[in-house]
Design a protein around this motif. Structure first.
Motif, mmCIF file in Angstrom:
data_model
loop_
_atom_site.group_PDB
_atom_site.id
_atom_site.type_symbol
_atom_site.label_atom_id
_atom_site.label_comp_id
_atom_site.label_asym_id
_atom_site.label_seq_id
_atom_site.Cartn_x
_atom_site.Cartn_y
_atom_site.Cartn_z
ATOM 1 N N LEU A 206 12.630 -6.195 -2.204
ATOM 2 C CA LEU A 206 12.946 -5.843 -0.818
ATOM 3 C C LEU A 206 11.885 -4.902 -0.244
ATOM 4 O O LEU A 206 11.485 -5.028 0.918
ATOM 5 C CB LEU A 206 14.332 -5.209 -0.734
ATOM 6 C CG LEU A 206 15.515 -6.142 -1.023
ATOM 7 C CD1 LEU A 206 16.820 -5.356 -1.043
ATOM 8 C CD2 LEU A 206 15.593 -7.266 0.008
ATOM 9 N N GLN A 207 11.426 -3.957 -1.063
ATOM 10 C CA GLN A 207 10.338 -3.079 -0.624
ATOM 11 C C GLN A 207 9.073 -3.887 -0.345
ATOM 12 O O GLN A 207 8.375 -3.652 0.646
ATOM 13 C CB GLN A 207 10.049 -2.023 -1.690
ATOM 14 C CG GLN A 207 11.154 -1.009 -1.915
ATOM 15 C CD GLN A 207 10.841 -0.090 -3.083
ATOM 16 O OE1 GLN A 207 9.711 0.380 -3.254
ATOM 17 N NE2 GLN A 207 11.835 0.165 -3.919
ATOM 18 N N PHE A 208 8.801 -4.847 -1.211
ATOM 19 C CA PHE A 208 7.622 -5.698 -1.058
ATOM 20 C C PHE A 208 7.699 -6.514 0.236
ATOM 21 O O PHE A 208 6.703 -6.639 0.966
ATOM 22 C CB PHE A 208 7.489 -6.627 -2.259
ATOM 23 C CG PHE A 208 6.368 -7.617 -2.139
ATOM 24 C CD1 PHE A 208 5.043 -7.207 -2.136
ATOM 25 C CD2 PHE A 208 6.645 -8.977 -2.014
ATOM 26 C CE1 PHE A 208 4.011 -8.124 -2.013
ATOM 27 C CE2 PHE A 208 5.621 -9.898 -1.900
ATOM 28 C CZ PHE A 208 4.299 -9.477 -1.900
ATOM 29 N N ARG A 213 5.563 -7.490 5.635
ATOM 30 C CA ARG A 213 5.778 -7.664 7.087
ATOM 31 C C ARG A 213 5.042 -6.618 7.905
ATOM 32 O O ARG A 213 4.498 -6.911 8.976
ATOM 33 C CB ARG A 213 7.277 -7.582 7.406
ATOM 34 C CG ARG A 213 8.089 -8.796 7.036
ATOM 35 C CD ARG A 213 9.462 -8.749 7.708
ATOM 36 N NE ARG A 213 10.175 -7.511 7.359
ATOM 37 C CZ ARG A 213 11.015 -7.395 6.332
ATOM 38 N NH1 ARG A 213 11.231 -8.435 5.540
ATOM 39 N NH2 ARG A 213 11.625 -6.253 6.101
ATOM 40 N N SER A 214 5.030 -5.386 7.410
ATOM 41 C CA SER A 214 4.516 -4.283 8.226
ATOM 42 C C SER A 214 3.040 -3.977 8.008
ATOM 43 O O SER A 214 2.423 -3.251 8.810
ATOM 44 C CB SER A 214 5.337 -3.016 7.941
ATOM 45 O OG SER A 214 5.202 -2.639 6.578
ATOM 46 N N ALA A 215 2.433 -4.501 6.945
ATOM 47 C CA ALA A 215 1.034 -4.176 6.619
ATOM 48 C C ALA A 215 0.086 -4.640 7.708
ATOM 49 O O ALA A 215 0.270 -5.706 8.312
ATOM 50 C CB ALA A 215 0.652 -4.816 5.288
ATOM 51 N N GLU A 220 -3.208 -2.573 2.068
ATOM 52 C CA GLU A 220 -1.882 -1.948 1.998
ATOM 53 C C GLU A 220 -0.982 -2.702 1.025
ATOM 54 O O GLU A 220 -0.230 -2.098 0.245
ATOM 55 C CB GLU A 220 -1.238 -1.923 3.391
ATOM 56 C CG GLU A 220 -1.932 -0.995 4.373
ATOM 57 C CD GLU A 220 -1.272 -1.051 5.746
ATOM 58 O OE1 GLU A 220 -0.030 -0.918 5.809
ATOM 59 O OE2 GLU A 220 -1.986 -1.253 6.753
ATOM 60 N N VAL A 221 -1.075 -4.008 1.058
ATOM 61 C CA VAL A 221 -0.283 -4.835 0.151
ATOM 62 C C VAL A 221 -0.739 -4.613 -1.287
ATOM 63 O O VAL A 221 0.067 -4.402 -2.194
ATOM 64 C CB VAL A 221 -0.392 -6.325 0.517
ATOM 65 C CG1 VAL A 221 0.378 -7.187 -0.485
ATOM 66 C CG2 VAL A 221 0.109 -6.565 1.934
ATOM 67 N N LEU A 222 -2.055 -4.637 -1.487
ATOM 68 C CA LEU A 222 -2.600 -4.474 -2.840
ATOM 69 C C LEU A 222 -2.292 -3.082 -3.396
ATOM 70 O O LEU A 222 -2.036 -2.927 -4.591
ATOM 71 C CB LEU A 222 -4.110 -4.723 -2.838
ATOM 72 C CG LEU A 222 -4.541 -6.150 -2.482
ATOM 73 C CD1 LEU A 222 -6.059 -6.250 -2.401
ATOM 74 C CD2 LEU A 222 -3.988 -7.149 -3.492
ATOM 75 N N HIS A 223 -2.324 -2.076 -2.537
ATOM 76 C CA HIS A 223 -2.008 -0.717 -2.964
ATOM 77 C C HIS A 223 -0.551 -0.631 -3.427
ATOM 78 O O HIS A 223 -0.244 0.004 -4.459
ATOM 79 C CB HIS A 223 -2.255 0.273 -1.824
ATOM 80 C CG HIS A 223 -1.905 1.686 -2.172
ATOM 81 N ND1 HIS A 223 -2.624 2.424 -3.089
ATOM 82 C CD2 HIS A 223 -0.907 2.505 -1.726
ATOM 83 C CE1 HIS A 223 -2.091 3.628 -3.200
ATOM 84 N NE2 HIS A 223 -1.040 3.691 -2.382
ATOM 85 N N PHE A 224 0.347 -1.268 -2.685
ATOM 86 C CA PHE A 224 1.767 -1.269 -3.075
ATOM 87 C C PHE A 224 1.945 -1.952 -4.428
ATOM 88 O O PHE A 224 2.665 -1.449 -5.304
ATOM 89 C CB PHE A 224 2.611 -1.987 -2.019
ATOM 90 C CG PHE A 224 4.052 -2.169 -2.424
ATOM 91 C CD1 PHE A 224 4.969 -1.142 -2.282
ATOM 92 C CD2 PHE A 224 4.483 -3.376 -2.967
ATOM 93 C CE1 PHE A 224 6.292 -1.305 -2.679
ATOM 94 C CE2 PHE A 224 5.803 -3.546 -3.364
ATOM 95 C CZ PHE A 224 6.706 -2.508 -3.215
ATOM 96 N N ILE A 249 -2.665 -14.203 2.309
ATOM 97 C CA ILE A 249 -1.567 -13.731 1.455
ATOM 98 C C ILE A 249 -0.226 -14.146 2.046
ATOM 99 O O ILE A 249 0.655 -14.677 1.357
ATOM 100 C CB ILE A 249 -1.638 -12.205 1.278
ATOM 101 C CG1 ILE A 249 -2.831 -11.824 0.402
ATOM 102 C CG2 ILE A 249 -0.334 -11.659 0.683
ATOM 103 C CD1 ILE A 249 -3.078 -10.327 0.305
ATOM 104 N N ARG A 250 -0.069 -13.925 3.357
ATOM 105 C CA ARG A 250 1.196 -14.267 4.006
ATOM 106 C C ARG A 250 1.448 -15.769 3.997
ATOM 107 O O ARG A 250 2.578 -16.221 3.791
ATOM 108 C CB ARG A 250 1.195 -13.734 5.435
ATOM 109 C CG ARG A 250 1.401 -12.216 5.509
ATOM 110 C CD ARG A 250 1.224 -11.693 6.903
ATOM 111 N NE ARG A 250 1.608 -10.285 6.994
ATOM 112 C CZ ARG A 250 1.219 -9.471 7.971
ATOM 113 N NH1 ARG A 250 0.424 -9.925 8.949
ATOM 114 N NH2 ARG A 250 1.615 -8.198 7.977
#
Length: 329
Positions: A206-208, A213-215, A220-224, A249-250
């Motif tokens: 859910l965090q992912f 969605r917000s990146a 930002e995605v890779l950092h998460f 990615i999306r």
């Protein structure tokens, strides 16, 4: 965060029924904190689930099954039934035979896990009972046995073993709870395993979804993903996406990793026998189930769907079929 869990496939609906039963049980028994009373609600299309209650569900799940399939409770009911038959002289012999067999078989299991309990003495006393005029002695033996099997540690161990073998194995393949390596887990160990295997993945995914969605950049995605590299699916994605842009990615997520049971949810798992054995098949044998020709992802489902399916046993009527007779457990 509120999640809409819609009814659909029969096994999903069964899981939603089970989830709600466990939630209601947890509230009723004080296992789930009253502050979460509004966290699960019924809607025409299914359930609405507040994610804040997720960590409360594993304990409620196992205590629900412990209560539903309590060996002490079931043995007590059967023994009282046999005792009632034993009070009638014409059925005493058969009732006594059933009592002795039941106590002997259960006693062996108690001795296996609790060798210090006085099972042998109880069995010897029971063996000496042969005639209707020994009914009072028989009643005393049954009372002692009920007291023994009702001890918290004994009832917990025997009940866990029972519903894992007789109930959960009918629904799931080699999930962690059913692996022989987990046979020594106590109730708390099972609850902790549930948290690790079913709740934490949902929280991570859910965090992912939110980050995706917000990146505004792929970094930002890779950092998460890097922050949560201990989670298997994220580790694989990090390697695959090192040189991809955010739009790529999306797009890949939408094509390859969408849940077939809850559309719109990211899916890092397969619908296979480990997840739901009544109609699942092993990934290696699911070539005709390939999803977009991805042989490593035949039927993608989300961690949320996996969690809901795990509640299916609580949403079903369990029975055994013997010689054409349905015996409701």
């Amino acid at each position: 965060m509120k999640l809409e869990l819609r009814m659909g496939e029969w096994m999903v609906t069964m899981g939603l029924v089970g989830l709600y039963r466990v939630f209601e049980y947890g509230l009723r028994k004080g296992v789930i904190d009253p502050q979460y009373r509004q966290s699960v609600s019924i809607h025409p299309q299914g359930l609405e689930l507040g994610t804040e209650v997720l960590p409360q569900l594993p304990r409620a799940y196992f205590l629900y099954l412990m209560d539903e399939y309590s060996v002490a409770k079931r043995d007590g009911e059967r023994l009282l039934h046999y005792l009632g038959q034993a009070k009638k002289e014409n059925s005493f012999s058969m009732a006594l035979f059933n009592i002795k067999e039941m106590v002997k078989n259960r006693g062996k299991k108690i001795q296996k896990y609790f060798p210090d309990e006085p099972v042998d003495r109880l069995l010897e006393t029971l063996k000496s009972i042969k005639k209707p005029d020994q009914l009072e002695q028989l009643e005393q033996c049954i009372a002692e046995f009920q007291q023994l099997v009702s001890k918290d540690a004994i009832n917990e161990k025997l009940t866990l073993n029972y519903f894992k073998e007789a109930v959960l194995k009918s629904f799931f393949g080699q999930v962690s709870f059913l692996n022989v390596s987990k046979n020594n887990l106590d109730l708390e160990g099972h609850i902790e395993q549930f948290q690790a295997d079913y709740i934490v993945p949902v929280q991570y995914d859910l965090q992912f979804e939110h980050v995706l969605r917000s990146a505004s950049t792929e970094n930002e995605v890779l950092h998460f993903l890097d922050e949560h590299a201990e989670y298997g699916p994220f580790k694989a994605l990090k390697r695959a996406w090192r040189r991809k842009t955010l739009p790529q990615i999306r797009e890949e997520m939408g094509i390859m990793y969408e849940c077939m049971l809850f559309p719109g949810r990211v899916a890092f798992y397969n619908f296979e026998e480990m997840t739901f054995s009544p109609i699942g098949v092993s990934a290696g044998n699911a070539l005709n189930f390939n999803w977009n020709l991805q042989d490593k992802q035949p039927k993608p489902i989300s961690s949320l769907a996996k969690l809901v399916l795990f509640f299916a046993p609580a949403g079903a009527a369990i029975y055994l079929k013997k010689a054409g007779v349905l015996i409701i457990q």
